[in-house]
Design an enzyme around this catalytic site. Structure first.
Site, PDB file in Angstrom:
ATOM      1  N   ALA A 188      42.763  42.465  38.395  1.00 17.25           N
ATOM      2  CA  ALA A 188      42.647  44.099  38.252  1.00 17.25           C
ATOM      3  C   ALA A 188      43.683  44.818  37.835  1.00 17.25           C
ATOM      4  O   ALA A 188      44.848  44.146  38.089  1.00 17.25           O
ATOM      5  CB  ALA A 188      41.649  44.377  39.302  1.00 17.25           C
TER       6      ALA A 188
ATOM      7  N   ASN B 141      44.743  47.932  39.675  1.00 19.63           N
ATOM      8  CA  ASN B 141      44.895  48.865  40.671  1.00 19.63           C
ATOM      9  C   ASN B 141      46.355  48.774  41.253  1.00 19.63           C
ATOM     10  O   ASN B 141      47.041  49.869  41.371  1.00 19.63           O
ATOM     11  CB  ASN B 141      44.000  48.719  41.887  1.00 19.63           C
TER      12      ASN B 141
ATOM     13  N   LYS C 183      45.766  36.118  32.597  1.00 20.74           N
ATOM     14  CA  LYS C 183      45.102  37.323  32.014  1.00 20.74           C
ATOM     15  C   LYS C 183      45.517  38.493  32.575  1.00 20.74           C
ATOM     16  O   LYS C 183      44.773  39.052  33.733  1.00 20.74           O
ATOM     17  CB  LYS C 183      43.497  36.941  31.765  1.00 20.74           C
TER      18      LYS C 183
ATOM     19  N   SER D  60      45.381  42.538  33.194  1.00 18.01           N
ATOM     20  CA  SER D  60      44.101  43.684  33.002  1.00 18.01           C
ATOM     21  C   SER D  60      44.669  44.395  31.697  1.00 18.01           C
ATOM     22  O   SER D  60      45.894  44.656  31.408  1.00 18.01           O
ATOM     23  CB  SER D  60      44.262  44.676  34.321  1.00 18.01           C
ATOM     24  N   GLU D  61      43.363  44.610  31.028  1.00 16.40           N
ATOM     25  CA  GLU D  61      43.683  45.312  30.036  1.00 16.40           C
ATOM     26  C   GLU D  61      44.261  46.640  30.071  1.00 16.40           C
ATOM     27  O   GLU D  61      44.742  47.513  29.057  1.00 16.40           O
ATOM     28  CB  GLU D  61      42.246  45.507  29.069  1.00 16.40           C
TER      29      GLU D  61
ATOM     30  N   GLU E 275      38.433  37.399  44.919  1.00 12.32           N
ATOM     31  CA  GLU E 275      39.206  38.607  45.847  1.00 12.32           C
ATOM     32  C   GLU E 275      38.250  39.810  45.196  1.00 12.32           C
ATOM     33  O   GLU E 275      38.947  40.399  44.187  1.00 12.32           O
ATOM     34  CB  GLU E 275      40.520  38.674  45.713  1.00 12.32           C
TER      35      GLU E 275
ATOM     36  N   GLY F 212      35.351  43.431  45.841  1.00  7.72           N
ATOM     37  CA  GLY F 212      35.246  44.726  46.199  1.00  7.72           C
ATOM     38  C   GLY F 212      35.348  44.920  47.557  1.00  7.72           C
ATOM     39  O   GLY F 212      34.984  43.775  48.332  1.00  7.72           O
TER      40      GLY F 212
ATOM     41  N   CYS G  39      40.651  47.826  46.644  1.00  7.30           N
ATOM     42  CA  CYS G  39      39.616  47.126  47.389  1.00  7.30           C
ATOM     43  C   CYS G  39      39.454  47.400  48.778  1.00  7.30           C
ATOM     44  O   CYS G  39      38.496  47.210  49.373  1.00  7.30           O
ATOM     45  CB  CYS G  39      39.869  45.664  47.171  1.00  7.30           C
TER      46      CYS G  39
ATOM     47  N   GLU H 164      30.641  50.101  45.404  1.00  8.45           N
ATOM     48  CA  GLU H 164      32.007  50.644  45.293  1.00  8.45           C
ATOM     49  C   GLU H 164      32.345  51.432  44.206  1.00  8.45           C
ATOM     50  O   GLU H 164      31.868  51.315  42.982  1.00  8.45           O
ATOM     51  CB  GLU H 164      32.848  49.229  45.356  1.00  8.45           C
TER      52      GLU H 164
ATOM     53  N   LYS I 185      31.106  37.969  52.903  1.00  7.61           N
ATOM     54  CA  LYS I 185      29.991  38.606  52.265  1.00  7.61           C
ATOM     55  C   LYS I 185      30.493  38.688  50.787  1.00  7.61           C
ATOM     56  O   LYS I 185      31.115  37.858  50.066  1.00  7.61           O
ATOM     57  CB  LYS I 185      29.497  39.672  52.850  1.00  7.61           C
TER      58      LYS I 185
ATOM     59  N   GLY J 238      34.412  38.065  48.650  1.00 13.83           N
ATOM     60  CA  GLY J 238      34.858  36.984  48.194  1.00 13.83           C
ATOM     61  C   GLY J 238      34.326  35.607  48.411  1.00 13.83           C
ATOM     62  O   GLY J 238      33.050  35.718  48.714  1.00 13.83           O
TER      63      GLY J 238
ATOM     64  N   GLU K  15      44.356  35.379  49.941  1.00 11.68           N
ATOM     65  CA  GLU K  15      45.634  35.394  48.849  1.00 11.68           C
ATOM     66  C   GLU K  15      46.649  35.968  50.100  1.00 11.68           C
ATOM     67  O   GLU K  15      46.416  36.347  51.243  1.00 11.68           O
ATOM     68  CB  GLU K  15      45.439  36.539  47.997  1.00 11.68           C
TER      69      GLU K  15
HETATM   70  P1  NAD Z   1      36.732  43.852  36.562  1.00 13.61           P
HETATM   71  O1  NAD Z   1      35.824  42.764  37.048  1.00 13.61           O
HETATM   72  O2  NAD Z   1      36.005  44.697  35.469  1.00 13.61           O
HETATM   73  O3  NAD Z   1      38.112  43.525  35.626  1.00 13.61           O
HETATM   74  C1  NAD Z   1      39.092  42.650  36.426  1.00 13.61           C
HETATM   75  C2  NAD Z   1      39.716  41.659  35.555  1.00 13.61           C
HETATM   76  O4  NAD Z   1      38.744  40.821  34.905  1.00 13.61           O
HETATM   77  C3  NAD Z   1      40.234  42.197  34.210  1.00 13.61           C
HETATM   78  O5  NAD Z   1      41.474  41.692  33.806  1.00 13.61           O
HETATM   79  C4  NAD Z   1      39.242  42.036  33.333  1.00 13.61           C
HETATM   80  O6  NAD Z   1      39.696  42.175  32.173  1.00 13.61           O
HETATM   81  C5  NAD Z   1      38.779  40.641  33.616  1.00 13.61           C
HETATM   82  N1  NAD Z   1      37.324  40.415  33.211  1.00 13.61           N
HETATM   83  C6  NAD Z   1      36.143  41.278  33.115  1.00 13.61           C
HETATM   84  N2  NAD Z   1      35.164  40.568  32.516  1.00 13.61           N
HETATM   85  C7  NAD Z   1      35.533  39.354  32.638  1.00 13.61           C
HETATM   86  C8  NAD Z   1      34.754  38.140  32.078  1.00 13.61           C
HETATM   87  N3  NAD Z   1      33.650  38.212  31.801  1.00 13.61           N
HETATM   88  N4  NAD Z   1      35.539  36.999  32.194  1.00 13.61           N
HETATM   89  C9  NAD Z   1      36.906  36.690  32.665  1.00 13.61           C
HETATM   90  N5  NAD Z   1      37.434  37.970  32.968  1.00 13.61           N
HETATM   91  C10 NAD Z   1      36.846  39.160  32.926  1.00 13.61           C
HETATM   92  O7  NAD Z   1      37.179  44.979  37.755  1.00 13.61           O
HETATM   93  P2  NAD Z   1      38.044  46.230  37.503  1.00 13.61           P
HETATM   94  O8  NAD Z   1      37.162  47.259  37.387  1.00 13.61           O
HETATM   95  O9  NAD Z   1      38.928  46.118  36.509  1.00 13.61           O
HETATM   96  O10 NAD Z   1      38.773  45.986  39.084  1.00 13.61           O
HETATM   97  C11 NAD Z   1      38.122  46.793  40.170  1.00 13.61           C
HETATM   98  C12 NAD Z   1      37.681  45.743  41.225  1.00 13.61           C
HETATM   99  O11 NAD Z   1      38.742  44.683  41.524  1.00 13.61           O
HETATM  100  C13 NAD Z   1      37.157  46.491  42.283  1.00 13.61           C
HETATM  101  O12 NAD Z   1      35.971  45.804  42.649  1.00 13.61           O
HETATM  102  C14 NAD Z   1      38.300  46.166  43.412  1.00 13.61           C
HETATM  103  O13 NAD Z   1      37.572  46.184  44.668  1.00 13.61           O
HETATM  104  C15 NAD Z   1      38.585  44.598  43.004  1.00 13.61           C
HETATM  105  N6  NAD Z   1      39.722  44.307  43.591  1.00 13.61           N
HETATM  106  C16 NAD Z   1      39.829  43.483  44.750  1.00 13.61           C
HETATM  107  C17 NAD Z   1      40.986  43.122  45.282  1.00 13.61           C
HETATM  108  C18 NAD Z   1      40.887  42.001  46.617  1.00 13.61           C
HETATM  109  O14 NAD Z   1      42.106  41.700  46.910  1.00 13.61           O
HETATM  110  N7  NAD Z   1      39.936  41.870  47.022  1.00 13.61           N
HETATM  111  C19 NAD Z   1      42.345  43.714  44.966  1.00 13.61           C
HETATM  112  C20 NAD Z   1      41.994  44.488  43.993  1.00 13.61           C
HETATM  113  C21 NAD Z   1      41.051  44.928  43.126  1.00 13.61           C
END
Ligand code: NAD
Length: 495
Positions: A159, A161, A184, A186-187, A259, A261, A293, A392, A463, A466, A471
């Protein structure tokens, strides 16, 4: 546009993939535009990859992985340490890139960069430990032990953030364990992933062992998830995508680390140091524009102190400065789509009867221009089953809940689909320890924020947060390695 030379490093106008030790555009030449979240203006073009690019990266990774795995883990640790050292040398540049692509302040970007570097040093040190297990055998002259072995090719999807930290949390342990890895990016954050790739190559990571692919989730992420030769997918992102990844990789019995939300509670008891609780609530709810997150999005307050705490919190919140300077509490959210979605959720909650105590809108005019800035937002009169209590938002938005006592607080805290982090503010040791025992979360904090992890400590949740892996910490090595049980028989008569 971000281009030209920064700190002596040439930043390309189109951020390329880095596959097999070379930079390359997407195989079909497509690109997409990445915008600066602080201004809405064009920042750079980025390679828009597809399955063909992923296939090439996996093919080269498969070729390169056996030699990488055959190097000693101490040697791999040395190369990772070299990455961390180069990152430290260029921390200002990395922080600049993080600040540009996220809109966060340089101070916050530097903090994040330093955390990523520290993760590199921590994991590199594991090359000198990499503990297995030796144990006894029931049979004379037989030794029994357990050692680690790599999985093969690791697919890492992150992601936006905390982008450079997100790269570090996955790339360092994946590589230490002897895997080849394909990230891969994040875009929304291509620059930090690109500079990490450049530094990894310079540090001596062999061709093909570490690749970076840019592009959208469905076009560039999904082919990595679906590729039969990717042995482990480690994903940080949203729950819905995580579920699909688990199902897809599970079908071929691959390994998946998710990992996801959080909807993290912070409980303020009647005996709390209210000033301290306010300070940590502000940090938990609003730092990094709530794009954590681990952000504190459910503030659960005892009836006895609810009015006083609310007044103090709202007062402190209205004083928060929002912007991109080091003096500001936080910057913009990552893109326009996310901003629109979170503001729509606030409006929906308001329509359903919630009261907005402060914020609830985009910040516009003056320095905010067309940036994606959201005012720090606090809602009250929200029910535990309302949509806003259970989903979230990933923005600077938090909700207040009034409870009678500890029992009600802990019940409400646990009444959520997620179980990532949680915090309690109390002076009562017995309350604190009961909270630690009963809270359903992967991280529990007493008298602090819902965020704030350290590189040597495991991080992850229960829940919908994850699927059981962690990590960071030495526990991250469990994600990227498998075990081998070894028996050695010897014959003392053959000496
Ligand atoms: P997202 O799921 O939209 O995207 C995350 C990544 O997944 C991006 O690189 C995206 O391009 C890729 N992705 C999207 N669709 C995909 C698919 N079909 N196949 C493969 N890859 C795909 O999430 P977001 O909105 O960018 O990120 C926010 C989320 O990340 C929140 O839910 C946040 O809580 C979570 N997050 C969790 C942690 C943790 O450690 N638990 C840490 C940071 C962020």
């Amino acid at each position: 546009m971000v281009s030209g030379t920064m700190s002596g490093v040439q930043i390309p106008t189109t951020i390329p993939n880095q596959i097999g030790g070379r930079t390359a555009p997407a195989s079909d030449g497509r690109t997409f535009l990445k915008r600066d979240p602080a201004t809405g203006a064009a920042l750079c073009q980025v390679a828009r990859s597809s399955a063909a690019d992923v296939r090439l990266a996996v093919e080269l990774a498969k070729k390169a992985q056996p030699d990488w795995a055959a190097a000693t883990v101490v040697k791999r640790g040395d190369i990772l340490r070299q990455i961390a050292l180069l990152m430290r040398e260029r921390r200002e540049l990395i922080a600049d890139l993080v600040a540009r692509e996220t809109g966060k302040s340089r101070k916050d970007a530097l903090g994040e960069t330093d955390a990523a570097i520290e993760m590199g040093f921590f994991v590199a040190g594991e090359g000198r430990r990499f503990y297995g297990q030796t144990t006894t055998s029931a049979v004379p002259n037989k030794s029994a032990m357990v050692i680690r072995q790599p999985l093969g090719v690791a697919g890492l999807i992150i992601a936006a953030n905390t982008p450079i930290a997100n790269v570090a949390w996955k790339a360092f342990p994946a590589l230490l364990c002897g895997n080849a890895a394909i990230l891969k990016a994040s875009e929304d954050t291509p620059l930090s992933a690109w500079i990490f790739g450049e530094i990894a190559r310079e540090a001596g990571v062999p061709e093909g062992v570490y690749s970076t692919i840019h592009g959208f989730g469905e076009e560039a992420g999904a082919p990595l998830v679906e590729h039969p030769d990717v042995a482990v997918v480690s994903f940080t992102g949203s729950c819905s995508v995580g579920r699909w990844i688990a199902a897809t990789v599970g079908q071929r019995l691959g390994k998946v680390c998710l990992e996801l939300g959080g909807k993290n509670p912070l409980i303020v008891c009647d005996d709390a140091d209210l000033q301290n609780a306010v300070t940590w609530t502000l940090g938990s709810a609003f730092s990094n524009a709530g794009q954590r997150c681990a952000s504190g999005s459910r503030i659960i307050v005892f009836d006895a102190v609810y009015d006083r705490f609310t007044q103090m919190l709202v007062e402190a919140t209205t004083k928060l400065a929002v912007g991109t300077s080091d003096a500001d509490a936080y910057g913009p959210v990552i893109n326009e789509e996310q901003m629109t979605a979170m503001l729509a959720s606030v409006q929906q909650a308001k329509d359903a009867g919630a009261v907005i105590l402060t914020g609830g809108h985009r910040l516009t005019g003056g320095a905010y221009g067309d940036g994606y800035f959201v005012a720090p937002t606090i809602l009250a009169h929200v029910g535990p089953n309302d949509e806003i209590s259970r989903t979230e938002l990933f923005g600077p938005i938090t909700c207040l809940y009034r409870v009678k006592n500890f029992e009600e607080a802990i019940t409400l805290a646990n009444d959520a689909p997620f179980g990532l982090t949680a915090s309690i503010h109390t002076q009562n040791l017995h309350r604190a320890m009961t909270f630690v025992g009963r809270i359903q979360s992967g991280v529990a904090v007493v008298n602090g924020g819902t965020y704030g992890s350290e590189p040597h400590m495991p991080f992850g949740g229960l829940k919908d947060s994850g699927n059981g892996w962690r990590e960071a910490g030495t526990q991250a090595l469990d994600v990227y390695s498998d075990l081998k049980t070894v028996y050695i028989n010897h014959n003392p008569l053959s000496v």
